[in-house]
Design a protein around this motif. Structure first.
Motif, PDB file in Angstrom:
ATOM      1  N   VAL A 238       6.388  23.004  17.634  1.00 25.45           N
ATOM      2  CA  VAL A 238       6.709  21.616  17.295  1.00 25.45           C
ATOM      3  C   VAL A 238       8.111  21.270  17.759  1.00 25.45           C
ATOM      4  O   VAL A 238       8.361  20.200  18.329  1.00 25.45           O
ATOM      5  N   SER A 239       9.066  22.171  17.533  1.00 20.70           N
ATOM      6  CA  SER A 239      10.451  21.926  17.938  1.00 20.70           C
ATOM      7  C   SER A 239      10.565  21.779  19.453  1.00 20.70           C
ATOM      8  O   SER A 239      11.288  20.911  19.947  1.00 20.70           O
ATOM      9  N   GLN A 240       9.823  22.580  20.171  1.00 29.25           N
ATOM     10  CA  GLN A 240       9.875  22.522  21.639  1.00 29.25           C
ATOM     11  C   GLN A 240       9.378  21.186  22.155  1.00 29.25           C
ATOM     12  O   GLN A 240       9.994  20.574  23.036  1.00 29.25           O
ATOM     13  N   TYR A 241       8.279  20.692  21.595  1.00 32.19           N
ATOM     14  CA  TYR A 241       7.721  19.429  22.077  1.00 32.19           C
ATOM     15  C   TYR A 241       8.407  18.213  21.470  1.00 32.19           C
ATOM     16  O   TYR A 241       8.190  17.089  21.943  1.00 32.19           O
ATOM     17  N   ALA A 242       9.218  18.408  20.440  1.00 28.16           N
ATOM     18  CA  ALA A 242       9.974  17.281  19.878  1.00 28.16           C
ATOM     19  C   ALA A 242      11.134  16.918  20.781  1.00 28.16           C
ATOM     20  O   ALA A 242      11.604  15.769  20.767  1.00 28.16           O
ATOM     21  N   ARG A 243      11.589  17.874  21.575  1.00 29.95           N
ATOM     22  CA  ARG A 243      12.683  17.599  22.515  1.00 29.95           C
ATOM     23  C   ARG A 243      12.152  16.839  23.725  1.00 29.95           C
ATOM     24  O   ARG A 243      10.971  16.906  24.067  1.00 29.95           O
ATOM     25  N   GLY A 244      13.053  16.135  24.414  1.00 31.83           N
ATOM     26  CA  GLY A 244      12.664  15.453  25.637  1.00 31.83           C
ATOM     27  C   GLY A 244      12.341  16.441  26.726  1.00 31.83           C
ATOM     28  O   GLY A 244      12.853  17.558  26.752  1.00 31.83           O
ATOM     29  N   SER A 245      11.472  16.038  27.637  1.00 29.30           N
ATOM     30  CA  SER A 245      11.060  16.951  28.700  1.00 29.30           C
ATOM     31  C   SER A 245      12.188  17.146  29.703  1.00 29.30           C
ATOM     32  O   SER A 245      13.076  16.321  29.826  1.00 29.30           O
TER      33      SER A 245
END
Length: 324
Positions: A317-324
């Motif tokens: 979740v934390s990884q995908y909460a950040r911008g790409s």
């Protein structure tokens, strides 16, 4: 090795009529330069092979040329014995021998049957490398030279020295008494004993092998089916096994049961979900099996597995909460 390759080259030309240097190189697993050198060697030896120029050119044999080089070598005959599974032949390091043997079998047929057989092979496909979802089926791979040395020791009944890399451990040398070879779902295994104790080694983890002159300490006859059954049972009941209670969408029941070592108990909750008590090989196996079920499965116990899956999900979740 080159003599076998030259025979295979002649048989390929007899079977297909005309082939390009590129096609021959692919079939023989060598470079095009090697093919050209082999063609020159055949011509020098009196084999009537000639080149046809142009877009659809290649190499061919003069019409009517026939060779009696159809005798099967030991490895080719062995490859045919395990040819019921093409992947089995590859697992035992006999892939090239199987290809060579099949060329000889086709070449030994009468001319009329040869054409029919060649056409039939275009209508049959066994064990393709991908399934209907285009997922590549990756089999264990071990160097042919290593597997050939292991195979020689198994058949000659001599001791075998292995440089083996067990999972999660540094490679070590060990001397074993080989018993037999087994292939299961594209994975090859060596059954052996070490200091009298049963041992099973995955072929892909053998980094080097050396056949020793000393005779192996083993029975003259062996029931490999029974030996494999006993070792499979030991594997399922020993080691660092983990027992898990899981809640499960009934539609995913077979998927979980197929990956677990055993299903110990099974009940149905009031909401229709299944509750299964299952065992896994180790902690990593348990985490992998539950994670792949997504929200269709939930580890109810042990708590450390719930914590591990929660932390893994939070990291995602934390990884995908950040911008790409």
């Amino acid at each position: 090795m080159r003599a076998d390759r030259l025979v295979s080259l002649v048989l390929l030309l007899r079977q297909h009529g005309r082939l390009s240097a590129t096609r021959l190189a692919r079939e023989l697993e060598v470079s095009t330069r090697t093919v050209l050198r082999d063609i020159e060697a055949l011509s020098a030896a009196g084999v009537p092979v000639y080149a046809e120029r142009g877009r659809h050119g290649g190499f061919a044999l003069l019409p009517g040329f026939h060779t009696e080089l159809t005798g099967l070598s030991h490895d080719e005959a062995l490859a045919l014995l395990v040819a019921g599974s093409r992947r089995g032949a590859h697992a035992f390091g006999l892939g090239s021998a199987l290809a060579s043997a099949m060329l000889k079998v086709v070449d030994a047929l009468p001319e009329g049957q040869r054409a029919t057989a060649a056409g039939a092979t275009q209508r049959l496909l066994i064990d393709p490398e991908t399934d209907l979802l285009s997922r590549r089926l990756v089999a264990d791979e071990a160097p042919d030279a290593v597997v050939a040395e292991v195979r020689r020791a198994v058949f000659s009944g001599r001791k075998l020295r292995l440089h083996y890399a067990a999972a999660g451990r540094a490679p070590t040398w060990r001397t074993v008494d080989p018993i037999g070879l087994v292939t299961v779902r594209d994975q090859g295994y060596l059954l052996a004993t070490r200091s009298g104790a049963d041992r099973t080694y995955r072929l892909s983890r053998i980094l080097a092998a050396e056949e020793l002159p000393e005779p192996a300490q083993r029975a003259d006859r062996v029931d490999l089916d029974q030996a494999w059954l006993e070792r499979s049972t030991l594997f399922r009941t020993g080691g660092d096994q983990v027992t898990v209670v899981a809640g499960l969408n009934p539609a995913r029941r077979e998927e979980l049961a197929g990956t677990a070592l055993a299903v110990l108990t099974e009940t149905t909750d009031a909401d229709g979900r299944l509750r299964l008590e299952v065992t896994f090989q180790d902690a990593r196996h348990a985490e992998w099996a539950l994670w792949r079920l997504g929200t269709d499965g939930e580890a109810l116990t042990p708590q450390w597995l719930r914590d591990s899956l929660r932390d893994r999900a939070a990291a995602l979740v934390s990884q995908y909460a950040r911008g790409s």
